[in-house]
Write a protein that holds these residues in place. Structure first.
Motif, PDB file in Angstrom:
ATOM      1  N   ALA A  52       1.220  -1.122   0.001  1.00  7.81           N
ATOM      2  CA  ALA A  52      -0.433  -0.055  -0.006  1.00  7.81           C
ATOM      3  C   ALA A  52       1.103   1.473   0.254  1.00  7.81           C
ATOM      4  O   ALA A  52      -0.018   2.310  -0.314  1.00  7.81           O
ATOM      5  N   ASP A  53       2.061   1.270  -0.247  1.00  4.56           N
ATOM      6  CA  ASP A  53       2.769   2.517   0.500  1.00  4.56           C
ATOM      7  C   ASP A  53       3.176   2.929  -0.545  1.00  4.56           C
ATOM      8  O   ASP A  53       3.996   2.167  -2.021  1.00  4.56           O
ATOM      9  N   PRO A  54       3.003   3.950  -1.408  1.00  2.81           N
ATOM     10  CA  PRO A  54       3.667   4.399  -2.668  1.00  2.81           C
ATOM     11  C   PRO A  54       5.039   5.180  -3.189  1.00  2.81           C
ATOM     12  O   PRO A  54       5.053   4.946  -4.150  1.00  2.81           O
ATOM     13  N   ALA A  55       5.266   4.331  -1.792  1.00  2.00           N
ATOM     14  CA  ALA A  55       6.700   5.180  -2.519  1.00  2.00           C
ATOM     15  C   ALA A  55       7.870   3.848  -3.116  1.00  2.00           C
ATOM     16  O   ALA A  55       8.566   3.594  -3.141  1.00  2.00           O
ATOM     17  N   LEU A  56       6.883   2.896  -3.011  1.00  2.00           N
ATOM     18  CA  LEU A  56       7.355   1.350  -3.582  1.00  2.00           C
ATOM     19  C   LEU A  56       5.979   0.587  -4.237  1.00  2.00           C
ATOM     20  O   LEU A  56       5.164   1.265  -4.191  1.00  2.00           O
ATOM     21  N   VAL A  57       7.576   0.067  -5.260  1.00  2.00           N
ATOM     22  CA  VAL A  57       6.208  -0.337  -6.045  1.00  2.00           C
ATOM     23  C   VAL A  57       6.455  -2.024  -6.831  1.00  2.00           C
ATOM     24  O   VAL A  57       7.570  -2.068  -6.252  1.00  2.00           O
ATOM     25  N   PHE A  58       5.251  -3.068  -6.992  1.00  2.00           N
ATOM     26  CA  PHE A  58       5.644  -3.907  -7.014  1.00  2.00           C
ATOM     27  C   PHE A  58       4.946  -4.524  -8.181  1.00  2.00           C
ATOM     28  O   PHE A  58       3.454  -4.632  -9.070  1.00  2.00           O
ATOM     29  N   GLY A  74      11.972   0.879  -3.912  1.00  2.00           N
ATOM     30  CA  GLY A  74      11.385   2.050  -3.972  1.00  2.00           C
ATOM     31  C   GLY A  74      12.615   2.876  -3.378  1.00  2.00           C
ATOM     32  O   GLY A  74      14.267   2.097  -4.582  1.00  2.00           O
ATOM     33  N   PRO A  75      13.628   4.000  -2.656  1.00  2.00           N
ATOM     34  CA  PRO A  75      13.912   4.416  -2.627  1.00  2.00           C
ATOM     35  C   PRO A  75      15.198   4.091  -1.795  1.00  2.00           C
ATOM     36  O   PRO A  75      14.882   2.091  -0.984  1.00  2.00           O
ATOM     37  N   LEU A  76      16.425   4.918  -2.127  1.00  2.00           N
ATOM     38  CA  LEU A  76      17.390   3.920  -2.131  1.00  2.00           C
ATOM     39  C   LEU A  76      17.456   3.839  -0.474  1.00  2.00           C
ATOM     40  O   LEU A  76      17.530   4.895   0.314  1.00  2.00           O
ATOM     41  N   THR A  77      18.088   2.957  -0.245  1.00  2.00           N
ATOM     42  CA  THR A  77      18.474   2.539   1.026  1.00  2.00           C
ATOM     43  C   THR A  77      19.633   1.993   1.531  1.00  2.00           C
ATOM     44  O   THR A  77      20.645   2.188   2.638  1.00  2.00           O
ATOM     45  N   LEU A  87      17.026   4.376  -7.216  1.00  2.00           N
ATOM     46  CA  LEU A  87      15.687   3.460  -7.088  1.00  2.00           C
ATOM     47  C   LEU A  87      16.616   2.311  -6.345  1.00  2.00           C
ATOM     48  O   LEU A  87      17.559   1.181  -6.982  1.00  2.00           O
ATOM     49  N   GLU A  88      16.215   1.913  -5.019  1.00  2.00           N
ATOM     50  CA  GLU A  88      16.824   0.405  -4.808  1.00  2.00           C
ATOM     51  C   GLU A  88      15.608  -0.693  -5.553  1.00  2.00           C
ATOM     52  O   GLU A  88      15.049  -0.426  -4.932  1.00  2.00           O
ATOM     53  N   LEU A  89      16.695  -1.640  -6.286  1.00  2.00           N
ATOM     54  CA  LEU A  89      15.343  -3.434  -6.497  1.00  2.00           C
ATOM     55  C   LEU A  89      15.488  -3.651  -4.947  1.00  2.00           C
ATOM     56  O   LEU A  89      16.458  -4.342  -5.262  1.00  2.00           O
ATOM     57  N   ALA A 115      11.933   3.299 -12.272  1.00  2.00           N
ATOM     58  CA  ALA A 115      13.162   3.910 -11.631  1.00  2.00           C
ATOM     59  C   ALA A 115      13.046   4.822 -13.521  1.00  2.00           C
ATOM     60  O   ALA A 115      13.438   6.276 -12.376  1.00  2.00           O
ATOM     61  N   ALA A 116      13.714   4.624 -13.785  1.00  2.00           N
ATOM     62  CA  ALA A 116      13.827   5.804 -15.678  1.00  2.00           C
ATOM     63  C   ALA A 116      12.254   7.046 -14.912  1.00  2.00           C
ATOM     64  O   ALA A 116      12.226   8.056 -15.242  1.00  2.00           O
TER      65      ALA A 116
END
Length: 169
Positions: A52-58, A74-77, A87-89, A115-116
């Motif tokens: 449900a997190d809009p920062a992540l994409v599945f 999602g965002p780089l961690t 973007l981090e896979l 990511a693009a």
């Protein structure tokens, strides 16, 4: 194979797929208590929150309404410095019966396109140092090793390779 974006309704299926795939690929590497501790952090409730997190994409791959694989970005961690945004896979998992079907490539392609579209200059990931098949797959897709990373499975330390693929050509 059909592809679509995942959502909270997929939480139970993604949780089961993650556990099945992780144990099949890596389970033999860990003491039972470390594996149980690690997998305990990935229940359906956590997956529902992430889905449900809009920062992540599945991106999910499915056949006959059964999810056979997914890619989560999602965002780089990870501790990697790149020029511009990245973007981090975070995960790309397939069930054994989907390996070799082209689903892994299709999911990676979709994650790279995400990511693009989000304006990232690079995609970053980590991969277990002895997961040679996955490392070759990522290398074929333009990822380069840039360092090492300690990945915890319970109280067990694994070594992962940090890899980066530039989206700037």
């Amino acid at each position: 194979m059909d592809y679509r974006l995942g959502g909270p309704a997929d939480a139970a299926a993604v949780a089961a797929l993650f556990e099945t795939s992780f144990v099949a690929t890596f389970g033999h590497l860990y003491a039972a208590e470390d594996l149980a501790l690690f997998l305990g952090g990935f229940g359906a409730e956590r997956w529902a929150t992430e889905l449900a997190d809009p920062a992540l994409v599945f991106h999910v791959a499915e056949h006959d309404e059964r999810i056979l694989g997914y890619a989560k970005a999602g965002p780089l961690t990870l501790p990697v410095e790149v020029e511009g945004t990245a973007l981090e896979l975070r995960q790309l998992y397939l069930l054994a019966d989907a390996q070799g079907s082209g689903a892994g490539q299709a999911l990676l392609d979709r994650a790279m396109a995400t990511a693009a579209a989000r304006g990232a200059a690079a995609v970053v990931l980590s991969v277990y140092v002895d997961n040679h098949r996955a490392r070759r797959f990522y290398e074929r897709n333009g990822f380069k090793r840039v360092g090492r990373y300690t990945f915890m499975v319970g109280n067990h330390e694994d070594e992962d390779d940090l890899m980066v693929c530039s989206l700037v050509r």
